[in-house]
Motif scaffolding. Structure first.
Motif, PDB file in Angstrom:
ATOM      1  N   ALA A 117      -4.030 -33.854  33.043  1.00  0.00           N
ATOM      2  CA  ALA A 117      -5.141 -34.743  33.422  1.00  0.00           C
ATOM      3  C   ALA A 117      -6.463 -34.215  32.892  1.00  0.00           C
ATOM      4  CB  ALA A 117      -5.193 -34.890  34.938  1.00  0.00           C
ATOM      5  N   ALA A 118      -6.650 -32.895  32.961  1.00  0.00           N
ATOM      6  CA  ALA A 118      -7.889 -32.293  32.456  1.00  0.00           C
ATOM      7  C   ALA A 118      -8.007 -32.487  30.951  1.00  0.00           C
ATOM      8  CB  ALA A 118      -7.929 -30.810  32.802  1.00  0.00           C
ATOM      9  N   PHE A 119      -6.912 -32.306  30.205  1.00  0.00           N
ATOM     10  CA  PHE A 119      -6.961 -32.504  28.760  1.00  0.00           C
ATOM     11  C   PHE A 119      -7.187 -33.968  28.401  1.00  0.00           C
ATOM     12  CE2 PHE A 119      -5.237 -28.297  27.667  1.00  0.00           C
ATOM     13  CZ  PHE A 119      -6.060 -28.035  26.587  1.00  0.00           C
ATOM     14  N   THR A 120      -6.649 -34.878  29.182  1.00  0.00           N
ATOM     15  CA  THR A 120      -6.884 -36.295  28.930  1.00  0.00           C
ATOM     16  C   THR A 120      -8.367 -36.617  29.055  1.00  0.00           C
ATOM     17  OG1 THR A 120      -4.702 -36.778  29.847  1.00  0.00           O
ATOM     18  CG2 THR A 120      -6.223 -38.629  29.636  1.00  0.00           C
ATOM     19  N   GLU A 121      -8.988 -36.122  30.111  1.00  0.00           N
ATOM     20  CA  GLU A 121     -10.423 -36.361  30.289  1.00  0.00           C
ATOM     21  C   GLU A 121     -11.236 -35.651  29.212  1.00  0.00           C
ATOM     22  OE1 GLU A 121     -13.898 -35.519  33.577  1.00  0.00           O
ATOM     23  OE2 GLU A 121     -11.850 -35.872  34.286  1.00  0.00           O
ATOM     24  N   PHE A 122     -10.828 -34.440  28.841  1.00  0.00           N
ATOM     25  CA  PHE A 122     -11.534 -33.672  27.808  1.00  0.00           C
ATOM     26  C   PHE A 122     -11.486 -34.400  26.463  1.00  0.00           C
ATOM     27  CE2 PHE A 122     -11.017 -30.386  24.428  1.00  0.00           C
ATOM     28  CZ  PHE A 122     -12.314 -29.944  24.408  1.00  0.00           C
ATOM     29  N   THR A 123     -10.314 -34.895  26.079  1.00  0.00           N
ATOM     30  CA  THR A 123     -10.208 -35.610  24.801  1.00  0.00           C
ATOM     31  C   THR A 123     -10.974 -36.925  24.844  1.00  0.00           C
ATOM     32  OG1 THR A 123      -8.085 -36.519  25.517  1.00  0.00           O
ATOM     33  CG2 THR A 123      -8.023 -34.591  24.092  1.00  0.00           C
ATOM     34  N   ALA A 124     -10.975 -37.608  25.989  1.00  0.00           N
ATOM     35  CA  ALA A 124     -11.746 -38.852  26.100  1.00  0.00           C
ATOM     36  C   ALA A 124     -13.236 -38.578  25.915  1.00  0.00           C
ATOM     37  CB  ALA A 124     -11.482 -39.507  27.451  1.00  0.00           C
ATOM     38  N   LYS A 125     -13.738 -37.506  26.521  1.00  0.00           N
ATOM     39  CA  LYS A 125     -15.152 -37.146  26.351  1.00  0.00           C
ATOM     40  C   LYS A 125     -15.457 -36.789  24.902  1.00  0.00           C
ATOM     41  CE  LYS A 125     -16.690 -35.416  30.818  1.00  0.00           C
ATOM     42  NZ  LYS A 125     -17.190 -34.263  31.551  1.00  0.00           N
ATOM     43  N   THR A 126     -14.550 -36.039  24.274  1.00  0.00           N
ATOM     44  CA  THR A 126     -14.755 -35.620  22.883  1.00  0.00           C
ATOM     45  C   THR A 126     -14.791 -36.826  21.957  1.00  0.00           C
ATOM     46  OG1 THR A 126     -13.572 -33.586  23.390  1.00  0.00           O
ATOM     47  CG2 THR A 126     -13.904 -34.098  21.076  1.00  0.00           C
ATOM     48  N   ILE A 127     -13.881 -37.754  22.153  1.00  0.00           N
ATOM     49  CA  ILE A 127     -13.848 -38.963  21.312  1.00  0.00           C
ATOM     50  C   ILE A 127     -15.103 -39.799  21.538  1.00  0.00           C
ATOM     51  CG2 ILE A 127     -12.642 -41.156  20.980  1.00  0.00           C
ATOM     52  CD1 ILE A 127     -10.029 -39.595  21.481  1.00  0.00           C
ATOM     53  N   TYR A 128     -15.532 -39.914  22.788  1.00  0.00           N
ATOM     54  CA  TYR A 128     -16.739 -40.693  23.085  1.00  0.00           C
ATOM     55  C   TYR A 128     -17.959 -40.074  22.413  1.00  0.00           C
ATOM     56  CZ  TYR A 128     -20.628 -42.695  25.680  1.00  0.00           C
ATOM     57  OH  TYR A 128     -21.803 -43.305  26.013  1.00  0.00           O
ATOM     58  N   ARG A 129     -18.048 -38.753  22.457  1.00  0.00           N
ATOM     59  CA  ARG A 129     -19.188 -38.079  21.817  1.00  0.00           C
ATOM     60  C   ARG A 129     -19.174 -38.260  20.312  1.00  0.00           C
ATOM     61  NH1 ARG A 129     -18.704 -32.858  25.379  1.00  0.00           N
ATOM     62  NH2 ARG A 129     -19.963 -33.493  27.136  1.00  0.00           N
TER      63      ARG A 129
END
Length: 163
Positions: A117-129
């Motif tokens: 779950a943490a990696f899912t949120e981390f990758t979503a933030k990275t892609i958004y940035r």
């Protein structure tokens, strides 16, 4: 008279020596008790399991089974925030053998779901940035718009004066 003063001063010295021995004995006893308390407190503190970011040695020492993932992103700090949010126990190790350094994230095997779950949120933030435009580029666009707008006004004023 002189003899009496000398005998009293000798008596005073002897009683002080005895008092000092008693005080010294009490101080040593208190010191040993303090050391014993410290040792007990350290043993209790050693039994407390650390949480969050820790060294690989501490993580392996918890005997919970360790797994790892590989991250090539250099922005490991944003992952740190997300992992703290999900309460994951992890350790980060930097592998410098590769030219762009990669990071190995070690975590407890029982934290696999939380880490997913943490990696899912981390990758979503990275892609958004990566997707959103930078503030400097947007500022440059607005500067050009304002510059174009002010040039237009100046032309209109000149045309009105010439008529």
């Amino acid at each position: 008279m002189q003899e009496e003063v000398e005998s009293r001063s000798v008596t005073l010295i002897i009683s002080s020596a005895k008092l000092t021995a008693r005080v010294l004995k009490a101080a040593i006893a208190k010191y040993l008790a303090h050391r014993k308390d410290k040792k007990i407190a350290k043993a209790r503190a050693g039994s407390v399991v650390p949480h969050g970011k820790q060294s690989v040695k501490e993580l392996v020492g918890q005997n919970a089974g360790v797994s790892n993932l590989e991250i090539t992103d250099s922005n490991i700090k944003s992952f740190d925030r997300v992992a703290r949010k999900y309460g994951v126990d992890y350790a980060v190790k930097k592998d410098r053998s590769v030219s762009p350094p990669k990071y190995l994230v070690f975590f407890k095997a029982r934290d696999a779901d939380a880490l997913t779950a943490a990696f899912t949120e981390f990758t979503a933030k990275t892609i958004y940035r990566a997707k959103r435009p930078s503030v400097l580029s947007r500022l440059q666009q607005f500067k050009e718009l304002v510059k174009a707008n002010t040039i237009d006004r100046v032309k209109h004023k000149e045309q009105e004066r010439t008529r």
